[in-house]
Design an enzyme around this catalytic site. Sequence first.
Site, PDB file in Angstrom:
ATOM      1  N   LEU A  18       0.816  -1.207   0.000  1.00 42.44           N
ATOM      2  CA  LEU A  18       0.000   0.000   0.000  1.00 42.44           C
ATOM      3  C   LEU A  18       0.851   1.258   0.000  1.00 42.44           C
ATOM      4  CD1 LEU A  18      -2.806  -0.937   2.570  1.00 42.44           C
ATOM      5  CD2 LEU A  18      -3.060  -0.688   0.099  1.00 42.44           C
ATOM      6  N   MET A  23       8.418   5.107   9.264  1.00 45.50           N
ATOM      7  CA  MET A  23       8.351   4.082  10.302  1.00 45.50           C
ATOM      8  C   MET A  23       8.054   2.694   9.741  1.00 45.50           C
ATOM      9  SD  MET A  23       9.054   4.892  13.387  1.00 45.50           S
ATOM     10  CE  MET A  23       8.152   3.711  14.382  1.00 45.50           C
ATOM     11  N   VAL A  26       3.696  -0.471   4.506  1.00 42.96           N
ATOM     12  CA  VAL A  26       2.306  -0.819   4.787  1.00 42.96           C
ATOM     13  C   VAL A  26       1.784  -1.713   3.668  1.00 42.96           C
ATOM     14  CG1 VAL A  26       0.000   0.072   5.297  1.00 42.96           C
ATOM     15  CG2 VAL A  26       2.020   1.410   5.928  1.00 42.96           C
ATOM     16  N   GLU A  90      -7.045  -1.051  10.866  1.00 39.61           N
ATOM     17  CA  GLU A  90      -8.219  -0.934  10.002  1.00 39.61           C
ATOM     18  C   GLU A  90      -7.775  -0.567   8.586  1.00 39.61           C
ATOM     19  OE1 GLU A  90     -12.095   2.087   9.769  1.00 39.61           O
ATOM     20  OE2 GLU A  90     -10.509   2.376  11.248  1.00 39.61           O
ATOM     21  N   ASP A 134       2.630  14.777  13.936  1.00 39.77           N
ATOM     22  CA  ASP A 134       2.937  14.736  12.499  1.00 39.77           C
ATOM     23  C   ASP A 134       1.661  14.871  11.673  1.00 39.77           C
ATOM     24  OD1 ASP A 134       4.670  14.626  10.325  1.00 39.77           O
ATOM     25  OD2 ASP A 134       4.458  12.459  10.116  1.00 39.77           O
ATOM     26  N   LYS A 136      -0.544  16.121   8.914  1.00 42.79           N
ATOM     27  CA  LYS A 136      -0.293  16.626   7.563  1.00 42.79           C
ATOM     28  C   LYS A 136      -1.300  15.983   6.622  1.00 42.79           C
ATOM     29  CE  LYS A 136       3.232  13.045   6.965  1.00 42.79           C
ATOM     30  NZ  LYS A 136       4.667  12.775   6.724  1.00 42.79           N
ATOM     31  N   PRO A 137      -1.473  16.497   5.406  1.00 43.17           N
ATOM     32  CA  PRO A 137      -2.479  15.959   4.487  1.00 43.17           C
ATOM     33  C   PRO A 137      -2.320  14.480   4.172  1.00 43.17           C
ATOM     34  CG  PRO A 137      -1.786  18.127   3.758  1.00 43.17           C
ATOM     35  CD  PRO A 137      -0.881  17.754   4.880  1.00 43.17           C
ATOM     36  N   ASN A 139      -1.490  12.201   6.117  1.00 41.19           N
ATOM     37  CA  ASN A 139      -1.937  11.402   7.254  1.00 41.19           C
ATOM     38  C   ASN A 139      -3.433  11.556   7.514  1.00 41.19           C
ATOM     39  OD1 ASN A 139       0.407  10.077   7.934  1.00 41.19           O
ATOM     40  ND2 ASN A 139       1.115  11.681   9.331  1.00 41.19           N
ATOM     41  N   ASP A 151      -1.793   7.288  11.210  1.00 41.30           N
ATOM     42  CA  ASP A 151      -0.376   7.257  11.545  1.00 41.30           C
ATOM     43  C   ASP A 151      -0.016   8.072  12.775  1.00 41.30           C
ATOM     44  OD1 ASP A 151       2.242   6.666  11.554  1.00 41.30           O
ATOM     45  OD2 ASP A 151       2.657   7.333   9.514  1.00 41.30           O
TER      46      ASP A 151
END
Length: 894
Positions: A18, A23, A26, A90, A134, A136-137, A139, A151
């Site tokens: 994904l 970190m 995904v 999820e 953090d 931001k758009p 996230n 996140d």
Amino acid sequence: MAIAAGTKLGPYEIVGALGAGGMGEVYRARDTRLGREVAVKVLPAHMSADASGKARFEREAKTISGLNHPNICVLHDVGSHDGMDYLVMELVEGETLADRLAKGSVPPEQVLKIGREIAEALDRAHRSGIIHRDLKPSNIMLTKAGAKLMDFGLARPAAIPASLATLTAVASPNSPLTQQGMIVGTFQYMSPEQVEGKELDGRSDIFSLGAVLYEMVTGQRAFGGKSQLSVASAILEKEPAPISSVKPLTPANLDHAVRRCLAKDPEERWQTARDLALELKWIAESGSGQATALLAAASQEKEQEGLKNTGRKVGVVILWMLVGAAGYGILRLFDTGKGGARGVGTEMMYFSAPFEAKDMAVAPNGHTVAVVGKDEERRKTVLWLYELGGRGVKSLSETDGASFPFWSPDGKFLGFFAAGKLKRLNLADGDVQTLCDAPNGRGGSWNKDGVIVFTPSGKVDDGLFRILASGGTPVKISPPDRSRGETSHRWPQFLPDGKHYLYMAFNVAWKKGASDANAIYAGALDSNEKKFLVAAVANAAYAEPGYLLYYRDNTLFEQAFDAGKLELSGEAKPVLKDVQFLGRIGRATYAATTSGLLVAQSSGGVTQSKLAWFDRKGTEVGMVGKPDAYANVVLSPNGKSVAVDITDAGSGNADVWVMDLPAGNSKRLTFDPAVDAMPIWNPDGGRLVFSSSREHSFELYLKNSDGSSEEKVIEGSEEDRYACDWSRDGKYVVFQQGYDLWVMEEQEKKSRLLLKAAATLKNGQISPDGKWLAYASNESGKWEVYVTSFPEGRGKWQVSSGGGEQPRWRGDGRELFFLSADAKMMATPIKSGANFDAGTPVALFQANPRELVATSELMEYDVSKDGQRFLINTQVKNAEARPMSVVLNWANGK
């Protein structure tokens, strides 16, 4: 290194990649146990080997697991496989806000909606002591159900110091500095204090959200630059271009809200995310000039008609109605002849809200109204404030499950009941204090000396209690008189002297003649004085200049009343018909002020719901019967029938019904004019136990499920008893009595105390193997699910965290389901054996069960034996909310 499709990490089979971040990577994966798709976030091998990296990973897991909110991505599981650590989250379908912004700016109505949802998510995190760090758009995920904050991997309890000397790299949307000694986060959206490496609090996230909102409105970043150093300098020293100069048509109040987010000094920003959420909600609901224009037109019309004093009063209410309704596009003004009799000189209007009021209370100032109504987004009944001539409607945080509000004399506090407790809310700072236990509160009143009189529950022999508004031990002051047929005292209201109060004497039984005990009395704090005033079937209210309002014969009446002498005089005159009336608890939904304002919820029968089947993904896959006033859903042991109780819209009483699932037909089992409710099946499905109010209390009755026998009482009791569950071996029936859980040996019909409540216990459910009992308790201040041994009741294990009630076992006992505080269907893996061992609860889907203010013993769903389908008593949303009535100057024409 990328993980190939088909690879298994524990029970999770990788489907495809994904994305990746600082970190970890995904992946889309399939949970082979539950048959659902999830997102798996894997920590890179070199970071798993690194102690600090792994610690960050574990911190992320703990951070996310403590957050439960519809606008926050849900954490399902954590694990480790062949040296790889991973999170299971999820799977959120949609596009990121960053992808959306690549197409240009966002329309204002969407900015307000997305901004409010993220602010509410931050509010939940901040109240849990968590800072995102953090925001931001990229996230923020935009889904069909709303925005999701993603996140929390950078969420940390303390700041990491850094030097501006390190900030020389070229700025880009995906260049967060995450190495040791550098700032954690993404530069374009950092707060000044974060850039400087200072200690952070929730106001740093508010700054970041302001930067996101600015970009959504304008299509450009608030702080730009060619390097991270120049971006950091802009954040610390420069102001972004005014939104009005970039987007001239942007509403001024939205411009103001964003500028306040972006204040350099945290003290000058919105101080909580909740404040920002409420501001964005208000802008959305009253941002147009429609209300002002309509008000001006209405005022001009009234002046032309020559309605002077009355016109000014009506103007105030028109403002209230228009501002309150503007956000929903619903406003209905009716002819003053509608709604029943009123005296000459009164004015009557109607307005529609986004919910039907379950109760209300008018503040001492005469223009602020607290209303109990369903918040569809929070999936809970909450308190709302309507301000006459003010800024419309707003919901109050920390009031989930609220019922029966009442004001302090100075209007600074609201008392209410929630989670089986009596609470008070400080309107200045939003702080909520629990005062004492009140399992099913039946009204309260607060006098000028700081004393609250209240009824803690509707159970038999529960009278009025007094407690200091600051807290303490409740003292019973008004026991019901059983010789008069009284079973409880409820709905107190202090009179002007602060010593005397009104209350209702109530009889819960439906046997002939029992209703004769229902009446309004006057009592006193400092004596046993008790004076009969008038027969009534619901709560009474006192209003200046000396009137008593009371409800009977489907009509709200007024009668002249001397509060000093405690005497009625003259004739009773009708004020309103068609007022919502809850016969089971003796409550009519209205409130009055001393200045001639009367507010009431118009009647529309009983709130309907539907019995809907859902799979584990939350997809509706079928329906049983037609919508009706269902409650207490329980499937038969063979899964072919469902027992429910249905409330009759005309009489208000309830009866037990059995519905045949294969045939699709229904059969009524009880016909007594009483409340027959909360049925449970015996192991072979041939008999039902249910609770009924036929005599002086709710007692347990037994009847064949095919209707072939007469009901009979099982071991009569002086206290209310509510059926919970019947063990699979047929030996035991568990029921709630008072605040405790009891068990009856079915063969001998003898009962004993099973669990003594530290607060209030309910929803007792026996495991299929008969070794464990799941139940809900509010001992922590909110409902949580626990398990104890059965039938001994030894030991205690907490299953839910963050709220839970209505537990149900899977047929093999390997899962325990419950509803979370925000009505998510939760599943907890259970290991069978000599000891109880529960795994981490995971959210399956968002449910929408019917929610009632009147009682908390309900079980509003059941689950198939294999745990794959859920039959949920689901709220039916009305096509049009029933209007609330506003009667002005109601006492002047009497």
